[in-house]
Design a protein around this motif. Structure first.
Motif, PDB file in Angstrom:
ATOM      1  N   ALA A  10       0.827  -1.208   0.000  1.00 50.36           N
ATOM      2  CA  ALA A  10       0.000   0.000   0.000  1.00 50.36           C
ATOM      3  C   ALA A  10       0.856   1.250   0.000  1.00 50.36           C
ATOM      4  O   ALA A  10       0.478   2.275  -0.576  1.00 50.36           O
ATOM      5  CB  ALA A  10      -0.921   0.003   1.219  1.00 50.36           C
ATOM      6  N   LEU A  11       2.024   1.184   0.623  1.00 46.51           N
ATOM      7  CA  LEU A  11       2.910   2.337   0.658  1.00 46.51           C
ATOM      8  C   LEU A  11       3.437   2.655  -0.729  1.00 46.51           C
ATOM      9  O   LEU A  11       3.508   3.815  -1.136  1.00 46.51           O
ATOM     10  CB  LEU A  11       4.077   2.061   1.617  1.00 46.51           C
ATOM     11  N   VAL A  12       3.797   1.632  -1.485  1.00 49.34           N
ATOM     12  CA  VAL A  12       4.287   1.838  -2.839  1.00 49.34           C
ATOM     13  C   VAL A  12       3.193   2.429  -3.716  1.00 49.34           C
ATOM     14  O   VAL A  12       3.429   3.356  -4.509  1.00 49.34           O
ATOM     15  CB  VAL A  12       4.791   0.503  -3.440  1.00 49.34           C
ATOM     16  N   LEU A  13       1.976   1.913  -3.577  1.00 49.80           N
ATOM     17  CA  LEU A  13       0.866   2.438  -4.359  1.00 49.80           C
ATOM     18  C   LEU A  13       0.575   3.893  -4.004  1.00 49.80           C
ATOM     19  O   LEU A  13       0.282   4.717  -4.874  1.00 49.80           O
ATOM     20  CB  LEU A  13      -0.383   1.582  -4.112  1.00 49.80           C
ATOM     21  N   ALA A  14       0.685   4.199  -2.732  1.00 52.40           N
ATOM     22  CA  ALA A  14       0.441   5.578  -2.306  1.00 52.40           C
ATOM     23  C   ALA A  14       1.483   6.517  -2.887  1.00 52.40           C
ATOM     24  O   ALA A  14       1.158   7.605  -3.378  1.00 52.40           O
ATOM     25  CB  ALA A  14       0.454   5.664  -0.778  1.00 52.40           C
ATOM     26  N   LEU A  15       2.738   6.098  -2.868  1.00 57.95           N
ATOM     27  CA  LEU A  15       3.804   6.929  -3.433  1.00 57.95           C
ATOM     28  C   LEU A  15       3.617   7.124  -4.930  1.00 57.95           C
ATOM     29  O   LEU A  15       3.770   8.227  -5.452  1.00 57.95           O
ATOM     30  CB  LEU A  15       5.175   6.292  -3.147  1.00 57.95           C
ATOM     31  N   ASP A  16       3.276   6.050  -5.630  1.00 63.32           N
ATOM     32  CA  ASP A  16       3.088   6.150  -7.076  1.00 63.32           C
ATOM     33  C   ASP A  16       1.903   7.054  -7.412  1.00 63.32           C
ATOM     34  O   ASP A  16       1.942   7.829  -8.380  1.00 63.32           O
ATOM     35  CB  ASP A  16       2.865   4.750  -7.672  1.00 63.32           C
ATOM     36  N   TRP A  17       0.844   6.941  -6.610  1.00 59.87           N
ATOM     37  CA  TRP A  17      -0.348   7.745  -6.882  1.00 59.87           C
ATOM     38  C   TRP A  17      -0.082   9.223  -6.624  1.00 59.87           C
ATOM     39  O   TRP A  17      -0.508  10.099  -7.378  1.00 59.87           O
ATOM     40  CB  TRP A  17      -1.484   7.267  -6.003  1.00 59.87           C
ATOM     41  N   ILE A  18       0.661   9.519  -5.563  1.00 65.29           N
ATOM     42  CA  ILE A  18       0.910  10.911  -5.191  1.00 65.29           C
ATOM     43  C   ILE A  18       1.943  11.563  -6.109  1.00 65.29           C
ATOM     44  O   ILE A  18       1.822  12.723  -6.495  1.00 65.29           O
ATOM     45  CB  ILE A  18       1.382  10.980  -3.729  1.00 65.29           C
ATOM     46  N   ASN A  73      -3.663  -3.230  11.820  1.00 64.19           N
ATOM     47  CA  ASN A  73      -4.724  -3.496  10.848  1.00 64.19           C
ATOM     48  C   ASN A  73      -5.074  -2.287   9.984  1.00 64.19           C
ATOM     49  O   ASN A  73      -6.095  -2.301   9.280  1.00 64.19           O
ATOM     50  CB  ASN A  73      -5.983  -3.982  11.570  1.00 64.19           C
ATOM     51  N   ARG A  74      -4.271  -1.238  10.027  1.00 59.94           N
ATOM     52  CA  ARG A  74      -4.565  -0.063   9.204  1.00 59.94           C
ATOM     53  C   ARG A  74      -3.310   0.792   9.072  1.00 59.94           C
ATOM     54  O   ARG A  74      -2.301   0.549   9.749  1.00 59.94           O
ATOM     55  CB  ARG A  74      -5.686   0.775   9.838  1.00 59.94           C
ATOM     56  N   HIS A  75      -3.380   1.790   8.170  1.00 59.22           N
ATOM     57  CA  HIS A  75      -2.266   2.721   8.017  1.00 59.22           C
ATOM     58  C   HIS A  75      -2.814   4.127   7.852  1.00 59.22           C
ATOM     59  O   HIS A  75      -3.993   4.335   7.545  1.00 59.22           O
ATOM     60  CB  HIS A  75      -1.398   2.327   6.819  1.00 59.22           C
ATOM     61  N   GLU A  76      -1.941   5.112   8.098  1.00 55.41           N
ATOM     62  CA  GLU A  76      -2.325   6.511   7.998  1.00 55.41           C
ATOM     63  C   GLU A  76      -1.311   7.264   7.143  1.00 55.41           C
ATOM     64  O   GLU A  76      -0.098   7.039   7.263  1.00 55.41           O
ATOM     65  CB  GLU A  76      -2.397   7.164   9.387  1.00 55.41           C
ATOM     66  N   ASP A  77      -1.800   8.139   6.273  1.00 55.91           N
ATOM     67  CA  ASP A  77      -0.940   9.055   5.526  1.00 55.91           C
ATOM     68  C   ASP A  77      -0.777  10.307   6.387  1.00 55.91           C
ATOM     69  O   ASP A  77      -1.723  11.091   6.534  1.00 55.91           O
ATOM     70  CB  ASP A  77      -1.559   9.411   4.178  1.00 55.91           C
ATOM     71  N   LEU A  78       0.413  10.510   6.927  1.00 55.09           N
ATOM     72  CA  LEU A  78       0.623  11.627   7.842  1.00 55.09           C
ATOM     73  C   LEU A  78       0.978  12.914   7.098  1.00 55.09           C
ATOM     74  O   LEU A  78       0.342  13.945   7.303  1.00 55.09           O
ATOM     75  CB  LEU A  78       1.723  11.276   8.853  1.00 55.09           C
ATOM     76  N   CYS A  79       1.996  12.838   6.236  1.00 50.97           N
ATOM     77  CA  CYS A  79       2.456  14.002   5.479  1.00 50.97           C
ATOM     78  C   CYS A  79       2.771  13.549   4.055  1.00 50.97           C
ATOM     79  O   CYS A  79       3.705  12.763   3.855  1.00 50.97           O
ATOM     80  CB  CYS A  79       3.690  14.621   6.116  1.00 50.97           C
ATOM     81  N   THR A  84      -1.479  16.137   7.319  1.00 52.16           N
ATOM     82  CA  THR A  84      -2.938  16.169   7.476  1.00 52.16           C
ATOM     83  C   THR A  84      -3.356  16.859   8.771  1.00 52.16           C
ATOM     84  O   THR A  84      -4.422  17.453   8.842  1.00 52.16           O
ATOM     85  CB  THR A  84      -3.494  14.740   7.451  1.00 52.16           C
ATOM     86  N   ASN A  85      -2.501  16.756   9.787  1.00 49.29           N
ATOM     87  CA  ASN A  85      -2.767  17.402  11.079  1.00 49.29           C
ATOM     88  C   ASN A  85      -1.507  18.166  11.480  1.00 49.29           C
ATOM     89  O   ASN A  85      -0.585  17.609  12.066  1.00 49.29           O
ATOM     90  CB  ASN A  85      -3.136  16.356  12.137  1.00 49.29           C
ATOM     91  N   ARG A  86      -1.479  19.449  11.175  1.00 48.96           N
ATOM     92  CA  ARG A  86      -0.260  20.238  11.384  1.00 48.96           C
ATOM     93  C   ARG A  86       0.022  20.498  12.859  1.00 48.96           C
ATOM     94  O   ARG A  86       1.172  20.779  13.213  1.00 48.96           O
ATOM     95  CB  ARG A  86      -0.385  21.572  10.634  1.00 48.96           C
ATOM     96  N   ALA A 112       3.647   2.909  16.776  1.00 48.46           N
ATOM     97  CA  ALA A 112       3.357   2.342  15.449  1.00 48.46           C
ATOM     98  C   ALA A 112       4.666   2.209  14.685  1.00 48.46           C
ATOM     99  O   ALA A 112       5.758   2.493  15.202  1.00 48.46           O
ATOM    100  CB  ALA A 112       2.379   3.231  14.680  1.00 48.46           C
ATOM    101  N   LEU A 113       4.555   1.771  13.426  1.00 46.22           N
ATOM    102  CA  LEU A 113       5.695   1.652  12.524  1.00 46.22           C
ATOM    103  C   LEU A 113       5.648   2.825  11.552  1.00 46.22           C
ATOM    104  O   LEU A 113       4.705   2.965  10.770  1.00 46.22           O
ATOM    105  CB  LEU A 113       5.641   0.320  11.772  1.00 46.22           C
ATOM    106  N   TYR A 114       6.675   3.672  11.593  1.00 52.44           N
ATOM    107  CA  TYR A 114       6.698   4.914  10.816  1.00 52.44           C
ATOM    108  C   TYR A 114       7.660   4.787   9.637  1.00 52.44           C
ATOM    109  O   TYR A 114       8.820   4.387   9.814  1.00 52.44           O
ATOM    110  CB  TYR A 114       7.120   6.090  11.695  1.00 52.44           C
ATOM    111  N   PHE A 115       7.174   5.130   8.443  1.00 47.26           N
ATOM    112  CA  PHE A 115       7.984   5.092   7.231  1.00 47.26           C
ATOM    113  C   PHE A 115       8.227   6.503   6.719  1.00 47.26           C
ATOM    114  O   PHE A 115       7.310   7.327   6.661  1.00 47.26           O
ATOM    115  CB  PHE A 115       7.283   4.278   6.136  1.00 47.26           C
ATOM    116  N   CYS A 116       9.464   6.747   6.335  1.00 49.19           N
ATOM    117  CA  CYS A 116       9.843   8.001   5.700  1.00 49.19           C
ATOM    118  C   CYS A 116      10.055   7.746   4.210  1.00 49.19           C
ATOM    119  O   CYS A 116      10.750   6.793   3.822  1.00 49.19           O
ATOM    120  CB  CYS A 116      11.126   8.546   6.336  1.00 49.19           C
ATOM    121  N   GLY A 117       9.462   8.573   3.371  1.00 50.42           N
ATOM    122  CA  GLY A 117       9.621   8.435   1.922  1.00 50.42           C
ATOM    123  C   GLY A 117      10.268   9.677   1.322  1.00 50.42           C
ATOM    124  O   GLY A 117       9.925  10.802   1.694  1.00 50.42           O
TER     125      GLY A 117
END
Length: 205
Positions: A10-18, A73-79, A84-86, A112-117
Motif C-alpha cells: 500500500a505504501l508503494v501504491l500511495a507513493l506512485d499515486w501521489i 490493521n490499518r495505516h495513515e498518511d501523515l504528510c 494532514t494534522n499540522r 506504530a511503525l513509521y515510514f519516511c519516503g
C-alpha cells in the motif's frame, strides 16, 4: 505490526499515486535510512523521528518528504507531503539530506511503525521514490505508584508462600524416608531375634 524489512504494498501504491510523473532524468537513485527502533520516555510529550537519505544522479531540486505510519490493521498518511494534522505532525529539515518528523501530544496510541519516503517528483526513474525500512516507535504507559507497590508486595508474598510449601513438602518427604528406614531396621531386628530363637530351640532339642 508490519515487518520492518518489507514495507507494505500500500505504501508503494500511495507513493506512485501521489508522485506519478514523467521526467527526463532516468538514472536518479535514492537511498533512505531510518533507525529501526525508538522508545519514548513515559513523561515525553513529543517524539522526533529521523530520516536520512542520499541521492545520486538526481536533479538539484529539493525532494518531497513523505511520512506514513502503520498499525496492526490499518495505516495513515501523515504528510504527503503536506501534513494532514499540522498541530500533531511537523516535518523538519535538520540539514540538506536529513529530515525529521516531530510528533506532538505524544500518547501510547502513537506507538506504530513509521515510514519516511523521499521522492524526486521530476524524475521518471523507479529508484527516485524510495522509503526507509521503518522506525518502530513505542511509548509505555505510566504505572500508578500504589499499583506498582501492590504488585511488589503480592509477588513477595507469593514467593514466601512457595518457599514455605516447598519446605514443608521437603521435611515431610525426609521424615517419611526416616520412618521407612526405621521400620525396615525394626523388621530386620525382629527377624534376627526370631531366627536366633528358632536356632536355640532346635539345638536344645
Amino acid at each position: 505490526m508490519a515487518s520492518v524489512n518489507k514495507f507494505p504494498k500500500a505504501l508503494v501504491l500511495a507513493l506512485d499515486w501521489i508522485l506519478y510523473s514523467v521526467g527526463a532524468t532516468d538514472n536518479c537513485h535514492v537511498t533512505v535510512t531510518q533507525p529501526r527502533f525508538q522508545e519514548a520516555e513515559q513523561s515525553a510529550h513529543t517524539a522526533l523521528l529521523t530520516c536520512a537519505f542520499s541521492a545520486h544522479g538526481c536533479s538539484p531540486s529539493q525532494p518531497q518528504v513523505l511520512w506514513f505510519r502503520f498499525f496492526t490493521n490499518r495505516h495513515e498518511d501523515l504528510c504527503t507531503p503536506e501534513c494532514t494534522n499540522r498541530q500533531k505532525f511537523q516535518v523538519l529539515a535538520s540539514s540538506q539530506n536529513n529530515y525529521s518528523l516531530q510528533i506532538n501530544d505524544l500518547t501510547v496510541n502513537d506507538s506504530a511503525l513509521y515510514f519516511c519516503g523521499i521522492a524526486f517528483a521530476d524524475s521518471g526513474s523507479p529508484h527516485s521514490r524510495q522509503t526507509g525500512d521503518g522506525t518502530v516507535l513505542t511509548k509505555g504507559e505510566r504505572h500508578n505508584t500504589e499499583e506498582f507497590n501492590s504488585m511488589i508486595i503480592i509477588s513477595t508474598l507469593l514467593l514466601l508462600y512457595s518457599i514455605t510449601v516447598f519446605t514443608i513438602l521437603t521435611v515431610h518427604k525426609i521424615k517419611q524416608r526416616l520412618l521407612n528406614r526405621s521400620g525396615n531396621e525394626g523388621q530386620r531386628t525382629e527377624n534376627c531375634v526370631r531366627h536366633h530363637r528358632l536356632l536355640y530351640l532346635y539345638f536344645r532339642e
